[in-house]
Design a protein around this motif. Sequence first.
Motif, PDB file in Angstrom:
ATOM      1  N   SER A 296       1.593 -12.784  -9.343  1.00 22.57           N
ATOM      2  CA  SER A 296       0.554 -13.637  -9.928  1.00 22.57           C
ATOM      3  C   SER A 296      -0.141 -12.801 -10.983  1.00 22.57           C
ATOM      4  CB  SER A 296      -0.431 -14.132  -8.875  1.00 22.57           C
ATOM      5  OG  SER A 296      -1.181 -13.063  -8.348  1.00 22.57           O
ATOM      6  N   ILE A 297      -0.870 -13.461 -11.865  1.00 17.01           N
ATOM      7  CA  ILE A 297      -1.583 -12.723 -12.898  1.00 17.01           C
ATOM      8  C   ILE A 297      -2.999 -12.435 -12.398  1.00 17.01           C
ATOM      9  CG2 ILE A 297      -2.384 -14.734 -14.189  1.00 17.01           C
ATOM     10  CD1 ILE A 297      -1.541 -12.887 -16.700  1.00 17.01           C
ATOM     11  N   LYS A 298      -3.496 -11.249 -12.660  1.00 21.55           N
ATOM     12  CA  LYS A 298      -4.839 -10.883 -12.229  1.00 21.55           C
ATOM     13  C   LYS A 298      -5.864 -11.748 -12.959  1.00 21.55           C
ATOM     14  CE  LYS A 298      -3.681  -6.151 -11.031  1.00 21.55           C
ATOM     15  NZ  LYS A 298      -3.859  -4.729 -11.345  1.00 21.55           N
ATOM     16  N   ASP A 299      -6.966 -12.041 -12.276  1.00 22.93           N
ATOM     17  CA  ASP A 299      -7.994 -12.939 -12.805  1.00 22.93           C
ATOM     18  C   ASP A 299      -8.477 -12.545 -14.194  1.00 22.93           C
ATOM     19  OD1 ASP A 299      -7.943 -14.642 -10.630  1.00 22.93           O
ATOM     20  OD2 ASP A 299      -9.618 -13.649  -9.618  1.00 22.93           O
TER      21      ASP A 299
ATOM     22  N   TYR B  45      -1.087 -20.566 -14.400  1.00 25.01           N
ATOM     23  CA  TYR B  45      -0.036 -19.607 -14.105  1.00 25.01           C
ATOM     24  C   TYR B  45       0.629 -19.882 -12.763  1.00 25.01           C
ATOM     25  CZ  TYR B  45      -1.702 -16.775 -17.999  1.00 25.01           C
ATOM     26  OH  TYR B  45      -2.060 -16.330 -19.240  1.00 25.01           O
ATOM     27  N   GLY B  46      -0.156 -20.016 -11.688  1.00 23.14           N
ATOM     28  CA  GLY B  46       0.440 -20.125 -10.362  1.00 23.14           C
ATOM     29  C   GLY B  46       1.175 -18.838 -10.038  1.00 23.14           C
ATOM     30  N   LEU B  47       2.312 -18.951  -9.367  1.00 15.04           N
ATOM     31  CA  LEU B  47       3.142 -17.796  -9.055  1.00 15.04           C
ATOM     32  C   LEU B  47       4.293 -17.734 -10.052  1.00 15.04           C
ATOM     33  CD1 LEU B  47       3.310 -18.049  -5.168  1.00 15.04           C
ATOM     34  CD2 LEU B  47       1.808 -16.620  -6.563  1.00 15.04           C
ATOM     35  N   GLY B  48       4.749 -16.533 -10.331  1.00 18.83           N
ATOM     36  CA  GLY B  48       5.862 -16.349 -11.250  1.00 18.83           C
ATOM     37  C   GLY B  48       6.878 -15.391 -10.682  1.00 18.83           C
TER      38      GLY B  48
ATOM     39  N   LYS C  71       6.435  -0.255 -20.933  1.00 20.59           N
ATOM     40  CA  LYS C  71       7.247  -1.081 -20.042  1.00 20.59           C
ATOM     41  C   LYS C  71       6.628  -2.469 -20.033  1.00 20.59           C
ATOM     42  CE  LYS C  71       8.977   0.303 -15.934  1.00 20.59           C
ATOM     43  NZ  LYS C  71       8.972   0.668 -14.497  1.00 20.59           N
ATOM     44  N   THR C  72       7.456  -3.492 -20.160  1.00 12.79           N
ATOM     45  CA  THR C  72       6.966  -4.862 -20.131  1.00 12.79           C
ATOM     46  C   THR C  72       7.805  -5.689 -19.171  1.00 12.79           C
ATOM     47  OG1 THR C  72       6.302  -6.743 -21.509  1.00 12.79           O
ATOM     48  CG2 THR C  72       8.330  -5.652 -22.110  1.00 12.79           C
ATOM     49  N   TYR C  73       7.155  -6.662 -18.550  1.00 11.84           N
ATOM     50  CA  TYR C  73       7.792  -7.525 -17.560  1.00 11.84           C
ATOM     51  C   TYR C  73       7.817  -8.952 -18.090  1.00 11.84           C
ATOM     52  CZ  TYR C  73       6.883  -3.610 -14.443  1.00 11.84           C
ATOM     53  OH  TYR C  73       6.853  -2.363 -13.877  1.00 11.84           O
ATOM     54  N   ARG C  74       8.999  -9.548 -18.149  1.00 12.78           N
ATOM     55  CA  ARG C  74       9.106 -10.962 -18.508  1.00 12.78           C
ATOM     56  C   ARG C  74       8.951 -11.746 -17.214  1.00 12.78           C
ATOM     57  NH1 ARG C  74      14.061 -14.404 -21.251  1.00 12.78           N
ATOM     58  NH2 ARG C  74      13.231 -16.383 -20.567  1.00 12.78           N
ATOM     59  N   VAL C  75       7.958 -12.637 -17.185  1.00 17.53           N
ATOM     60  CA  VAL C  75       7.668 -13.425 -15.986  1.00 17.53           C
ATOM     61  C   VAL C  75       7.896 -14.897 -16.290  1.00 17.53           C
ATOM     62  CG1 VAL C  75       5.925 -14.050 -14.274  1.00 17.53           C
ATOM     63  CG2 VAL C  75       5.977 -11.726 -15.210  1.00 17.53           C
ATOM     64  N   GLN C  76       8.703 -15.538 -15.457  1.00 16.89           N
ATOM     65  CA  GLN C  76       8.917 -16.972 -15.564  1.00 16.89           C
ATOM     66  C   GLN C  76       7.835 -17.665 -14.754  1.00 16.89           C
ATOM     67  OE1 GLN C  76      11.348 -18.792 -17.369  1.00 16.89           O
ATOM     68  NE2 GLN C  76       9.879 -20.381 -16.836  1.00 16.89           N
ATOM     69  N   TRP C  77       6.956 -18.357 -15.465  1.00 18.80           N
ATOM     70  CA  TRP C  77       5.912 -19.149 -14.830  1.00 18.80           C
ATOM     71  C   TRP C  77       6.418 -20.572 -14.674  1.00 18.80           C
ATOM     72  CZ3 TRP C  77       2.499 -16.031 -12.847  1.00 18.80           C
ATOM     73  CH2 TRP C  77       2.208 -14.831 -13.472  1.00 18.80           C
ATOM     74  N   ASN C  78       5.619 -21.458 -14.161  1.00 19.89           N
ATOM     75  CA  ASN C  78       6.032 -22.830 -13.897  1.00 19.89           C
ATOM     76  C   ASN C  78       6.603 -23.525 -15.129  1.00 19.89           C
ATOM     77  OD1 ASN C  78       6.301 -25.120 -12.250  1.00 19.89           O
ATOM     78  ND2 ASN C  78       4.399 -25.960 -13.059  1.00 19.89           N
ATOM     79  N   ASP C  79       5.906 -23.463 -16.265  1.00 17.60           N
ATOM     80  CA  ASP C  79       6.320 -24.196 -17.458  1.00 17.60           C
ATOM     81  C   ASP C  79       6.786 -23.324 -18.621  1.00 17.60           C
ATOM     82  OD1 ASP C  79       5.712 -26.688 -16.326  1.00 17.60           O
ATOM     83  OD2 ASP C  79       3.608 -26.517 -16.919  1.00 17.60           O
ATOM     84  N   ASP C  80       6.700 -22.022 -18.499  1.00 17.16           N
ATOM     85  CA  ASP C  80       6.990 -21.143 -19.629  1.00 17.16           C
ATOM     86  C   ASP C  80       7.220 -19.733 -19.116  1.00 17.16           C
ATOM     87  OD1 ASP C  80       7.336 -20.378 -22.243  1.00 17.16           O
ATOM     88  OD2 ASP C  80       5.274 -20.763 -22.879  1.00 17.16           O
ATOM     89  N   PHE C  81       7.642 -18.834 -19.992  1.00 13.50           N
ATOM     90  CA  PHE C  81       7.703 -17.422 -19.642  1.00 13.50           C
ATOM     91  C   PHE C  81       6.821 -16.645 -20.606  1.00 13.50           C
ATOM     92  CE2 PHE C  81      11.023 -17.707 -22.849  1.00 13.50           C
ATOM     93  CZ  PHE C  81      10.838 -16.554 -23.582  1.00 13.50           C
ATOM     94  N   LEU C  82       6.286 -15.540 -20.126  1.00 17.08           N
ATOM     95  CA  LEU C  82       5.456 -14.655 -20.934  1.00 17.08           C
ATOM     96  C   LEU C  82       5.780 -13.216 -20.568  1.00 17.08           C
ATOM     97  CD1 LEU C  82       2.013 -16.454 -20.544  1.00 17.08           C
ATOM     98  CD2 LEU C  82       3.417 -16.394 -22.607  1.00 17.08           C
ATOM     99  N   PHE C  83       5.464 -12.292 -21.478  1.00 15.22           N
ATOM    100  CA  PHE C  83       5.634 -10.868 -21.212  1.00 15.22           C
ATOM    101  C   PHE C  83       4.277 -10.269 -20.834  1.00 15.22           C
ATOM    102  CE2 PHE C  83       9.308 -11.902 -23.701  1.00 15.22           C
ATOM    103  CZ  PHE C  83      10.314 -11.128 -23.141  1.00 15.22           C
TER     104      PHE C  83
ATOM    105  N   SER D 240       2.206  -6.542 -19.075  1.00 17.82           N
ATOM    106  CA  SER D 240       2.281  -5.162 -18.611  1.00 17.82           C
ATOM    107  C   SER D 240       1.993  -5.161 -17.104  1.00 17.82           C
ATOM    108  CB  SER D 240       1.273  -4.291 -19.356  1.00 17.82           C
ATOM    109  OG  SER D 240      -0.033  -4.759 -19.141  1.00 17.82           O
ATOM    110  N   GLU D 241       2.363  -4.066 -16.451  1.00 17.88           N
ATOM    111  CA  GLU D 241       2.223  -3.994 -14.993  1.00 17.88           C
ATOM    112  C   GLU D 241       0.772  -4.152 -14.546  1.00 17.88           C
ATOM    113  OE1 GLU D 241       3.682  -1.224 -11.251  1.00 17.88           O
ATOM    114  OE2 GLU D 241       4.287  -0.700 -13.276  1.00 17.88           O
ATOM    115  N   ASP D 242      -0.183  -3.642 -15.336  1.00 19.15           N
ATOM    116  CA  ASP D 242      -1.586  -3.719 -14.938  1.00 19.15           C
ATOM    117  C   ASP D 242      -2.137  -5.151 -14.984  1.00 19.15           C
ATOM    118  OD1 ASP D 242      -1.460  -3.624 -17.782  1.00 19.15           O
ATOM    119  OD2 ASP D 242      -3.575  -3.065 -17.854  1.00 19.15           O
ATOM    120  N   GLN D 243      -1.403  -6.083 -15.585  1.00 16.21           N
ATOM    121  CA  GLN D 243      -1.838  -7.479 -15.644  1.00 16.21           C
ATOM    122  C   GLN D 243      -1.352  -8.291 -14.439  1.00 16.21           C
ATOM    123  OE1 GLN D 243      -0.103  -8.676 -19.375  1.00 16.21           O
ATOM    124  NE2 GLN D 243      -1.874  -7.978 -20.547  1.00 16.21           N
ATOM    125  N   LEU D 244      -0.434  -7.719 -13.660  1.00 18.13           N
ATOM    126  CA  LEU D 244       0.229  -8.473 -12.597  1.00 18.13           C
ATOM    127  C   LEU D 244      -0.148  -7.971 -11.215  1.00 18.13           C
ATOM    128  CD1 LEU D 244       3.778  -8.561 -14.197  1.00 18.13           C
ATOM    129  CD2 LEU D 244       2.087 -10.415 -14.197  1.00 18.13           C
TER     130      LEU D 244
END
Length: 64
Positions: free
Chosen positions: A8-11, A20-23, A39-51, A53-57
Motif C-alpha cells: 500500500s502507499i504510505k499516507d 490506491y487501495g492495495l497494489g 531503485k524504483t518499484y512499478r506497482v499495479q494499482w486497481n486502475d493504473d500503474f505507477l512507479f 521509491s521504497e520509502d513511499q510503500l
Amino acid sequence: MQVGDIVSIKDEWRIFEFYYGLGVITLIEEGNDATGPWKTYRVQWNDDFLFHSEDQLELISESR
C-alpha cells in the motif's frame, strides 16, 4: 521488497484524487545516475500503474 509483493502507499505520499487501495509490485528497476544509485518499484494499482521509491510503500504481504 520483491516482485509479487502486495503493498500500500504510505499516507504522506497519497494523492487525494487517486484511490490506491492495495497494489502488486510488477517490476523493480535499479540504476545509477549523477545523484548516485536508485531503485524504483512499478506497482499495479486497481486502475493504473505507477512507479514509486521504497520509502513511499508499505509492505502488506510478501510473495513466496
